[in-house]
Design an enzyme around this catalytic site. Structure first.
Site, PDB file in Angstrom:
ATOM      1  N   ASP B  36     -71.252 -12.044  38.262  1.00 27.78           N
ATOM      2  CA  ASP B  36     -72.518 -11.332  37.843  1.00 27.78           C
ATOM      3  C   ASP B  36     -72.169 -10.539  36.537  1.00 27.78           C
ATOM      4  O   ASP B  36     -71.088 -10.268  36.431  1.00 27.78           O
ATOM      5  CB  ASP B  36     -73.044 -10.388  38.959  1.00 27.78           C
ATOM      6  CG  ASP B  36     -74.511 -10.630  38.851  1.00 27.78           C
ATOM      7  OD1 ASP B  36     -75.299 -10.069  37.607  1.00 27.78           O
ATOM      8  OD2 ASP B  36     -75.173 -10.853  39.663  1.00 27.78           O
ATOM      9  N   ASP B  62     -70.796 -13.738  32.368  1.00 28.80           N
ATOM     10  CA  ASP B  62     -72.045 -13.995  31.906  1.00 28.80           C
ATOM     11  C   ASP B  62     -72.229 -15.516  31.776  1.00 28.80           C
ATOM     12  O   ASP B  62     -71.426 -16.266  30.953  1.00 28.80           O
ATOM     13  CB  ASP B  62     -72.319 -13.430  30.368  1.00 28.80           C
ATOM     14  CG  ASP B  62     -73.499 -14.128  29.773  1.00 28.80           C
ATOM     15  OD1 ASP B  62     -74.291 -14.707  30.111  1.00 28.80           O
ATOM     16  OD2 ASP B  62     -73.765 -13.554  28.695  1.00 28.80           O
ATOM     17  N   VAL B  63     -73.182 -16.134  32.644  1.00 29.86           N
ATOM     18  CA  VAL B  63     -73.052 -17.529  32.817  1.00 29.86           C
ATOM     19  C   VAL B  63     -73.315 -18.256  31.505  1.00 29.86           C
ATOM     20  O   VAL B  63     -73.294 -19.628  31.588  1.00 29.86           O
ATOM     21  CB  VAL B  63     -74.094 -18.076  33.961  1.00 29.86           C
ATOM     22  CG1 VAL B  63     -73.566 -17.487  35.216  1.00 29.86           C
ATOM     23  CG2 VAL B  63     -75.421 -17.739  33.560  1.00 29.86           C
ATOM     24  N   TYR B 155     -89.398 -20.760  31.281  1.00 29.97           N
ATOM     25  CA  TYR B 155     -89.002 -20.852  32.644  1.00 29.97           C
ATOM     26  C   TYR B 155     -88.887 -22.178  33.502  1.00 29.97           C
ATOM     27  O   TYR B 155     -87.928 -22.525  33.959  1.00 29.97           O
ATOM     28  CB  TYR B 155     -89.586 -19.537  33.356  1.00 29.97           C
ATOM     29  CG  TYR B 155     -89.187 -19.602  34.742  1.00 29.97           C
ATOM     30  CD1 TYR B 155     -87.852 -18.915  35.268  1.00 29.97           C
ATOM     31  CD2 TYR B 155     -89.618 -20.198  35.923  1.00 29.97           C
ATOM     32  CE1 TYR B 155     -87.327 -18.677  36.139  1.00 29.97           C
ATOM     33  CE2 TYR B 155     -89.221 -19.895  37.217  1.00 29.97           C
ATOM     34  CZ  TYR B 155     -87.969 -19.180  37.344  1.00 29.97           C
ATOM     35  OH  TYR B 155     -87.484 -18.918  38.555  1.00 29.97           O
ATOM     36  N   LYS B 159     -86.127 -24.681  34.743  1.00 34.00           N
ATOM     37  CA  LYS B 159     -85.727 -25.163  36.080  1.00 34.00           C
ATOM     38  C   LYS B 159     -86.071 -26.572  36.095  1.00 34.00           C
ATOM     39  O   LYS B 159     -85.081 -27.277  37.039  1.00 34.00           O
ATOM     40  CB  LYS B 159     -86.695 -24.283  36.884  1.00 34.00           C
ATOM     41  CG  LYS B 159     -86.412 -22.702  36.919  1.00 34.00           C
ATOM     42  CD  LYS B 159     -85.054 -22.481  37.511  1.00 34.00           C
ATOM     43  CE  LYS B 159     -84.922 -20.976  37.587  1.00 34.00           C
ATOM     44  NZ  LYS B 159     -83.597 -20.686  38.054  1.00 34.00           N
TER      45      LYS B 159
END
Lengths: 254, 247
Positions: B36, B62-63, B155, B159
């Site tokens: 995370d 940080d992804v 968003y 997704k």
């Protein structure tokens, strides 16, 4: 403590194949079982095996596409075992043929076996589930609800695909009807699964078809009944308490 | 225990659904790497798991950073010797990126929610393919299926990208024994930095089950897909939404 401890689960088409795997899986997690099938001898064989493991089993032989048979079976289950917590509408099958040659009898047989059975058993079990505001129903759709390339190339299976697409629509609408009453309903959509019934066809297709299921499926194999039973257990259990109106593919990626 | 001796990375594991997944995985026997950007909260989750007979480690990551992904996977292999499960749970909400129609908002959503999942899926799948097995669970959303007039449209786009990236990866890595699936939660209680509770309350009458979901209800679905019980499941979606998209 099993994940189905003391729950009463009804499984249709339980004598063989995927249905038997579902009965074993639910029973292994502590469920009490009421098993239905037209194959009385197969049902008794499975019941003997399960009772040997200390699982409580009621068996009822009969054709669950017949209204009177279903009504009598569920009345007996209620009387002898109490209210049903889980219904698995597993019974299914097909008489395949090229669509331009398919008889009306074979079409009706397939639609009736897959859809009428699910309708009748769901209707029979819902009033007590709604009254107790609890219950989970799992129906058997199929990867074929989107079409089945190997079956189309092999024998033709349009009636079966239509019926299994019908199950997907059925569970979505029933979910909307009963969700606010505390009942969940979902479907599992198996891909090619190895059972006594399917084994000869898959063996033939491996010889005759370039894109046989074991070559076309991204996981490059046929699935096992136990893998369907694991998905049914999950959807039937309280772990899936926020899941309703959905169809879960167990199809190796196809 | 359903994840006995497995090693799992859970991104966004410091709070919310990711925290529920990390705790459940540890309880089921997995060694869990909590990744995370929120170090204090992540360290607290890890300390708690280790204090209750679990095995866990925190790695700040940080992804959206490829370098962080390389470091995260390297640390996991160094510490636990293998990688069996990756849960790409980290994500940001469409109400957390400022103006609802901005390019910056779009870029930020795509960087974390889509690029982050691409990097994790791709790097983890390569590692898992060497072992000939592995399970990747990507957390998408009901907005991977349907649109919403609220929040930034990026968003839903991000997704939706997760949903189809998952299928592409499943087909690509399936022959090597790596399974890749997506989970699609419906409306959950407001997450950190997300929409306020009032907006959430308005979703209850629109949800067939007439309540919001709980993080643990998503965590159970993720556990199922991550575990060997889902051994024939790949390239598909598990919707956990109280019936929302059946409408």
């Amino acid at each position: 403590m099993g994940r189905m401890q003391d729950r009463l689960a009804v499984v249709t088409g339980a004598a063989n194949g995927i249905g038997a795997a579902i009965a074993r899986r639910l029973g292994g997690e502590g469920a009490r079982l009421a098993l239905l099938d037209i194959d009385a001898a197969g049902l008794e064989r499975l019941a003997a095996e399960l009772r040997g493991q200390g699982i409580q089993v009621l068996t009822q032989a009969g054709d669950v596409t017949e209204e009177s048979v279903v009504q009598a079976a569920f009345a007996r289950i209620a009387e002898e075992c109490g209210p049903v917590d889980v219904l698995v509408n597993n019974v299914g099958g097909a008489r395949n043929a090229r669509i331009w040659e398919m008889s009306v009898e074979d079409w009706d047989f397939t639609i009736r076996l897959n859809l009428r059975s699910a309708f009748l058993c769901t209707r029979a079990v819902l009033p007590s589930m709604m009254a107790r505001r609890a219950g989970s129903i799992v129906c058997m759709s199929s990867g074929s609800r989107n079409g089945t390339p190997w079956s189309a190339a092999d024998t033709g299976a349009a009636a079966y695909s239509a019926a299994k697409a019908g199950i997907h629509g059925f569970i979505r609408d029933v979910a909307l009807e009963v969700s606010h009453l505390g009942v969940r309903i979902n479907a599992v959509a198996p891909g090619p699964i190895e059972t006594d019934r399917t084994r000869p066809a898959f063996a033939r297709m491996e010889q005759t078809l370039e894109l046989s299921p074991n070559r076309l499926v991204p996981m490059r194999r046929i699935g096992q009944p136990r893998e369907i039973a694991d998905a049914v257990l999950f959807l039937a259990s309280d772990e899936a308490s926020y899941i309703t109106g959905t169809t879960l593919d167990v199809a190796g990626g196809r | 225990m359903r994840l006995k001796d497995k090693v799992a990375i859970v991104t966004g594991g410091a709070h919310g659904m990711g925290e529920a997944e990390a705790r459940l995985f540890a309880k089921e026997g997995a060694a869990v790497v909590v990744a995370d950007v929120l170090s204090d909260m992540g360290e607290a989750v890890v300390a708690d798991i280790n204090a209750s007979q679990g095995r866990a480690m925190f790695v700040r990551a940080d992804v959206s950073s490829e370098a962080d992904w390389h470091a995260l996977i390297a640390r996991t292999l160094e510490t636990y010797g293998k990688l069996d499960i990756l849960v790409n749970n980290a994500g940001i909400s469409g109400s957390a990126v400022g103006s609802e129609l901005s390019l910056e908002g779009w870029n930020r959503l795509m960087a974390v929610n889509a690029t982050g999942v691409f990097l994790g899926t791709t790097l983890a799948a390569q590692e898992m393919a060497k072992a000939g097995k592995g399970s990747i669970v990507n957390v998408s959303s009901i907005m991977g299926f349907v649109g919403s007039a609220e929040g930034h449209p990026g968003y839903a786009a991000s997704k939706g990208a997760v949903r189809l990236l998952t299928k592409a990866a499943a087909v690509r890595w399936g022959p090597q024994g790596v399974r890749v699936n997506s989970v699609h939660p419906g409306y959950m209680p407001a997450m950190l930095g997300g929409t306020n509770a009032g907006t959430r309350a308005a979703k209850i009458p629109m949800t067939p089950l007439r309540r919001l979901g709980e993080p643990i209800e998503v965590a159970y679905g993720v556990l199922f897909l991550a575990s060997d019980e889902a051994s024939f499941i790949t390239g598909t979606e598990l919707v956990i939404d109280g019936g929302y998209i059946a409408q």
